[in-house]
Design a protein around this motif. Structure first.
Motif, PDB file in Angstrom:
ATOM      1  N   ILE A 132       0.529  -1.085  -0.063  1.00  0.00           N
ATOM      2  CA  ILE A 132       0.162  -0.071  -0.098  1.00  0.00           C
ATOM      3  C   ILE A 132       0.308   1.417  -0.070  1.00  0.00           C
ATOM      4  O   ILE A 132       1.873   1.002   0.484  1.00  0.00           O
ATOM      5  N   GLY A 133       0.299   2.313  -0.920  1.00  0.00           N
ATOM      6  CA  GLY A 133       0.961   3.729  -0.496  1.00  0.00           C
ATOM      7  C   GLY A 133       0.027   4.772  -0.061  1.00  0.00           C
ATOM      8  O   GLY A 133      -1.243   4.510  -0.431  1.00  0.00           O
ATOM      9  N   VAL A 134       0.360   5.754   0.642  1.00  0.00           N
ATOM     10  CA  VAL A 134      -0.726   6.105   1.603  1.00  0.00           C
ATOM     11  C   VAL A 134       0.168   7.841   1.287  1.00  0.00           C
ATOM     12  O   VAL A 134       1.384   8.028   1.028  1.00  0.00           O
ATOM     13  N   ILE A 135      -1.100   8.342   1.168  1.00  0.00           N
ATOM     14  CA  ILE A 135      -0.899  10.007   0.264  1.00  0.00           C
ATOM     15  C   ILE A 135      -1.270  11.130   0.967  1.00  0.00           C
ATOM     16  O   ILE A 135      -2.725  11.149   1.200  1.00  0.00           O
ATOM     17  N   GLY A 136      -0.505  11.309   1.851  1.00  0.00           N
ATOM     18  CA  GLY A 136      -1.097  12.455   3.139  1.00  0.00           C
ATOM     19  C   GLY A 136      -0.155  11.859   4.505  1.00  0.00           C
ATOM     20  O   GLY A 136      -1.242  10.820   4.813  1.00  0.00           O
ATOM     21  N   THR A 137       0.300  12.514   5.004  1.00  0.00           N
ATOM     22  CA  THR A 137       0.767  11.991   6.251  1.00  0.00           C
ATOM     23  C   THR A 137       0.748  12.097   7.626  1.00  0.00           C
ATOM     24  O   THR A 137       0.578  12.749   8.417  1.00  0.00           O
ATOM     25  N   GLY A 138      -0.817  12.831   7.739  1.00  0.00           N
ATOM     26  CA  GLY A 138      -1.065  13.924   8.781  1.00  0.00           C
ATOM     27  C   GLY A 138      -1.595  13.158   9.587  1.00  0.00           C
ATOM     28  O   GLY A 138      -1.597  12.248   9.525  1.00  0.00           O
ATOM     29  N   MET A 139      -2.912  13.307  10.150  1.00  0.00           N
ATOM     30  CA  MET A 139      -3.251  12.564  11.105  1.00  0.00           C
ATOM     31  C   MET A 139      -4.066  11.022  11.033  1.00  0.00           C
ATOM     32  O   MET A 139      -3.845  10.656  11.405  1.00  0.00           O
ATOM     33  N   ILE A 140      -4.755  11.511  10.207  1.00  0.00           N
ATOM     34  CA  ILE A 140      -6.073  10.627   9.408  1.00  0.00           C
ATOM     35  C   ILE A 140      -4.916   9.059   8.988  1.00  0.00           C
ATOM     36  O   ILE A 140      -5.260   8.582   9.167  1.00  0.00           O
ATOM     37  N   GLY A 141      -3.762  10.047   7.921  1.00  0.00           N
ATOM     38  CA  GLY A 141      -3.189   8.887   7.033  1.00  0.00           C
ATOM     39  C   GLY A 141      -2.025   8.531   8.245  1.00  0.00           C
ATOM     40  O   GLY A 141      -1.861   7.541   8.049  1.00  0.00           O
ATOM     41  N   GLN A 142      -1.760   9.207   9.640  1.00  0.00           N
ATOM     42  CA  GLN A 142      -0.762   7.969  10.312  1.00  0.00           C
ATOM     43  C   GLN A 142      -2.072   7.031  11.107  1.00  0.00           C
ATOM     44  O   GLN A 142      -0.909   6.110  11.244  1.00  0.00           O
ATOM     45  N   ASP A 143      -2.774   7.691  11.567  1.00  0.00           N
ATOM     46  CA  ASP A 143      -3.460   7.081  11.884  1.00  0.00           C
ATOM     47  C   ASP A 143      -4.146   5.378  10.953  1.00  0.00           C
ATOM     48  O   ASP A 143      -3.960   4.031  11.906  1.00  0.00           O
ATOM     49  N   HIS A 144      -4.077   5.232   9.918  1.00  0.00           N
ATOM     50  CA  HIS A 144      -4.319   4.462   9.282  1.00  0.00           C
ATOM     51  C   HIS A 144      -3.097   3.255   9.236  1.00  0.00           C
ATOM     52  O   HIS A 144      -2.991   2.498   8.572  1.00  0.00           O
TER      53      HIS A 144
END
Ligand code: NAD
Ligand code: ISE
Length: 337
Positions: A5-17
């Protein structure tokens, strides 16, 4: 098979996911992340042994990414979801799918042209145990035909950047999806009432708001959105039917009897209130990718929510009852909502 998996956006919910995909969900591995704040992306990547890539496009086309999670700011979602469809990759997009109905429709059309479901939208309440139990009761005829629904969506406090339209676009969008899904019915009109505003808000904000929705079958829903309620993150929902009512339980917690009082805790945010729902949402998403058959809320739900949200914002400004005008639901997306 492990889903990379690639994650775009490592803010609040990005980090939580990312934490969830790394430590809670089995069968998933986060292999690449990105953020416009490159330093934040690097730090988050280092924490889970992933690579920090320069842009969202790099993540989407990366050979070591099978599926994409979009957790950047709302206005950037559509571009990334369209690029993922173009690359033939599964994409989980946090709400909203798009900030305009036009963009959401472009996504629906692109997915239909691709010929298979690739998009899931982060409407996590569909994975909450209480909401699932309520849907089961309604579906089994446990309260007869639904007639009314009373809902409340309360947050403890909203920042200065939160404006009156966000009560719909950012907050009520959850109920807009939940109502359609619970009732298996479509919302056909919206109206917004403006009660006296709380003094505990930034001056520009209308808070609370009462939203009134009507469905195609005539069910009437009232929704209180109150984002400066001070005391906690509180989600309420009761459906009234011809032979009974069904109500969302409060999250399980102990009752403390002491000093002449009976007390329990109220959650303080979405992370805590819907933790189990988020876990289940991503676990089921990963499992459905492994099966090659997405089953969660999709592009059509994201599109319908965007159109209903636009009508509700129009109702806030005009004071009128505003009709919701959806395109015909393509056969590709199956039956009603
Ligand atoms: P946030 O501001 O904490 O994080 C967003 C991150 O995205 C930031 O780090 C920002 O730098 C980055 N970003 C912005 N534009 C970008 C771009 N073009 N490319 C890459 N990175 C970019 O916000 P958040 O609270 O994590 O919210 C993110 C999304 O999740 C929003 O759409 C929000 O509505 C949604 N959300 C959903 C829930 C829920 O209950 N389901 C809860 C909170 C947030
Ligand atoms: C936030 O983005 C969420 O999605 C929360 O669930 C909601 O309660 C809050 O109002 C939004 O700002």
């Amino acid at each position: 098979m492990t889903v990379h998996i690639g994650v775009i956006g490592t803010g609040m919910i990005g980090q939580d996911h990312i934490r969830r995909l790394t430590g809670v969900v089995t069968g998933a591995e986060v292999t690449a992340v990105t953020d416009v704040d490159a330093r934040r992306a690097k730090e988050v990547a280092a924490g889970v042994g992933a690579r920090a890539l320069p842009t969202g496009q790099d993540v989407i086309v990366d050979a070591l990414v099978d599926a994409v999670v979009v957790t950047s700011w709302g206005p950037t979602h559509a571009e990334y979801v369209l690029a993922a469809i173009e690359a033939g990759k599964y994409v989980f997009c946090e709400k909203p799918l798009a900030t305009t109905a036009e963009d959401a429709l472009r996504i629906v059309e692109a997915e239909e042209a691709a010929g298979r479901r690739l998009v899931q939208v982060g409407f996590m309440r569909r994975y909450d145990q209480g909401y699932r139990a309520m849907k089961r009761v309604i579906g089994e005829g446990g309260i007869g035909s639904p007639l009314l629904m009373h809902c409340a969506h309360r947050n403890p406090a909203a920042p200065e950047s939160y404006h009156s339209e966000m009560a719909t676009q950012d907050t009520a969008i959850h109920e807009i999806d939940t109502i359609r899904w619970l009732l298996d019915d479509e919302i056909v009109s919206a109206q917004v009432l403006r009660p006296r505003s709380t003094s505990k808000r930034f001056e520009h904000l209308q808070d609370p708001q009462i939203m009134l929705f009507e469905t195609a079958s005539g069910v009437r829903i009232d929704l209180e959105v109150f984002v400066n309620c001070q005391y906690g993150y509180d989600i309420q929902c009761e459906t009234v039917g011809e032979t009974g009512t069904v109500r969302l339980p409060d999250p399980a917690d102990v009752w403390l009897r002491t000093a002449g009082q009976l007390r329990t805790e109220v959650a303080q945010g979405w992370k805590e209130r819907f933790a189990a729902a988020f876990d289940r949402e991503l676990a089921e998403w990963v499992a459905s990718i492994q099966d090659g058959r997405l089953a969660g809320p999709g592009s059509w739900d994201g599109y319908a929510a965007a159109v209903i949200s636009d009508a509700t914002v129009d109702a806030l400004h005009s004071g009128r009852v505003v009709p919701v005008r959806l395109k015909d639901r393509p056969a590709f997306y199956g039956g009603r909502p």
